[in-house]
Write an enzyme that holds these catalytic residues in place. Structure first.
Site, mmCIF file in Angstrom:
data_model
loop_
_atom_site.group_PDB
_atom_site.id
_atom_site.type_symbol
_atom_site.label_atom_id
_atom_site.label_comp_id
_atom_site.label_asym_id
_atom_site.label_seq_id
_atom_site.Cartn_x
_atom_site.Cartn_y
_atom_site.Cartn_z
ATOM 1 N N ASP A 7 0.857 -1.184 0.000
ATOM 2 C CA ASP A 7 0.000 0.000 0.000
ATOM 3 C C ASP A 7 0.895 1.236 0.000
ATOM 4 O O ASP A 7 1.879 1.286 0.750
ATOM 5 C CB ASP A 7 -0.872 0.036 1.251
ATOM 6 C CG ASP A 7 -2.030 -0.944 1.204
ATOM 7 O OD1 ASP A 7 -2.080 -1.768 0.269
ATOM 8 O OD2 ASP A 7 -2.879 -0.888 2.110
ATOM 9 N N HIS A 32 4.212 -7.569 0.333
ATOM 10 C CA HIS A 32 3.751 -8.854 -0.191
ATOM 11 C C HIS A 32 4.395 -9.161 -1.541
ATOM 12 O O HIS A 32 5.050 -8.315 -2.141
ATOM 13 C CB HIS A 32 2.230 -8.841 -0.293
ATOM 14 C CG HIS A 32 1.539 -8.775 1.041
ATOM 15 N ND1 HIS A 32 0.744 -9.781 1.518
ATOM 16 C CD2 HIS A 32 1.544 -7.820 2.011
ATOM 17 C CE1 HIS A 32 0.279 -9.461 2.718
ATOM 18 N NE2 HIS A 32 0.749 -8.267 3.034
ATOM 19 N N SER A 35 8.808 3.015 4.903
ATOM 20 C CA SER A 35 9.780 3.524 3.975
ATOM 21 C C SER A 35 9.373 3.276 2.538
ATOM 22 O O SER A 35 8.299 3.680 2.105
ATOM 23 C CB SER A 35 11.137 2.897 4.290
ATOM 24 O OG SER A 35 12.136 3.441 3.488
#
EC number: 4.1.1.65
Length: 322
Positions: A90, A147, A254
């Site tokens: 995200d 992921h 980050s």
């Protein structure tokens, strides 16, 4: 004027000590104080707690537990098309596009070296010259687990010590070679789309970088390059991860950089700099068509991952890289 002041702070402030202090504080159980800090954070950054498995902020014992909170499975469905690679995190796309020989775009008018990003490993860099890259920035409000864009077999991991500059729009435009200077963990995978690198980049206040197969990679920060390797395919000790499966996480967040081999994937056309990303949504499409997905590798049991990590030799000298 304000931006100049902020940039000056990047060079003046003791970033390592600030990061250590933040990591220490975020790991402490402080009862009502922890809940207060989390509540203020949620309000300030407008974090959507309805997506979390545990939406009640009182259920988190430490700030770190809150920061790496898992999401409910249904809020990030994974695109199941075998020809599609999905977004790993995200956030917001900082930059994306073609790697021009050894040059990767950092910001308008600013490039950095592919080989430098990969800690001088020219053999690994050769896999991605003239390939494709995507840089995803994770803001404080985002979910901070990373992921897999596709099925992959882990082949190599390299920890690279470095600076801890903040990673945001301002620093990307003004700090030369930002991503090749900051601390990072490079993960190289074999995939049905060719080799893929997924790089977790540290920054100021990023308390730690972790992977699911090896646990915490940093800290400690020992100032030396470390390298681990794993066998290919279904050999004993191999680490197989599935599309959409968690591979790592930031405790305070980050940037993730993905590298793809030349001619293997095309980025989704509508993506551009500042596009919002959500895990599981289409990122790229294979240049070849897979009628059915290849047999999915079984995920490695946790105890085997731990055993493999313990058995994997460390190479602490930069010259030992391949």
């Amino acid at each position: 004027m304000l931006n100049s002041f902020k940039l000056s702070l990047q060079y003046i402030l003791p970033k390592l000590w600030l990061t250590r202090l933040a990591g220490w504080g975020a790991s402490k159980r402080a009862g009502w104080l922890t809940k207060l800090v989390i509540d203020l954070f949620v309000k300030y950054y407008k974090v959507d707690m309805k997506e979390a498995q545990k939406p009640d902020t009182a259920s988190y014992r430490t700030f770190n537990e809150f920061f790496v909170r898992p999401l409910r499975d249904e809020v990030r469905p994974i695109d199941t098309d075998p020809n599609v690679l999905v977004m790993p995190a995200d956030g917001v796309i900082s930059q994306l596009g073609k790697i021009e020989e050894d040059k990767i775009l950092q910001a308008k008018g600013h490039n950095y070296s592919l080989e430098a990003l990969l800690a001088g490993n020219y053999l690994m860099a050769d896999l991605f010259r003239n390939g494709t890259f995507v840089t995803t920035y994770l803001s404080p409000r985002d979910y901070h687990r990373v992921h897999m864009p596709c099925n992959g077999i882990l082949r190599e991991m390299i920890y690279v010590p470095g600076d801890l500059f903040s990673v945001n729009h301002l620093t990307a435009q003004n700090v030369p070679n930002l991503f090749a200077r900051n601390e990072r963990v490079i993960c190289l995978f074999d995939t049905e789309f060719g080799p893929m690198a997924q790089i977790l980049v540290g920054a100021t206040i990023v308390g730690s970088i972790e992977t699911v197969w090896a646990g915490t990679i940093t800290p400690p920060r020992e100032g030396i390059i470390k390298r681990w390797t794993w066998p290919a395919g279904e050999n004993d000790g191999s680490v197989a991860l599935l599309k959409g499966q968690e591979m790592g996480r930031f405790k305070l967040g980050s940037t993730v950089i993905n590298l793809f081999a030349p001619g293997k994937v095309d980025l989704v056309e509508q993506l551009e700099s500042l596009s919002v990303t959500k895990i599981g949504q289409p990122l790229a499409v294979s240049t070849e068509t897979f009628v059915t997905p290849d047999a999915e590798p079984a995920p490695l049991p946790a105890e085997e991952i731990e055993a493999e990590h313990d058995a994997s030799p460390l190479i602490d000298d930069k010259k030992d890289q391949v």
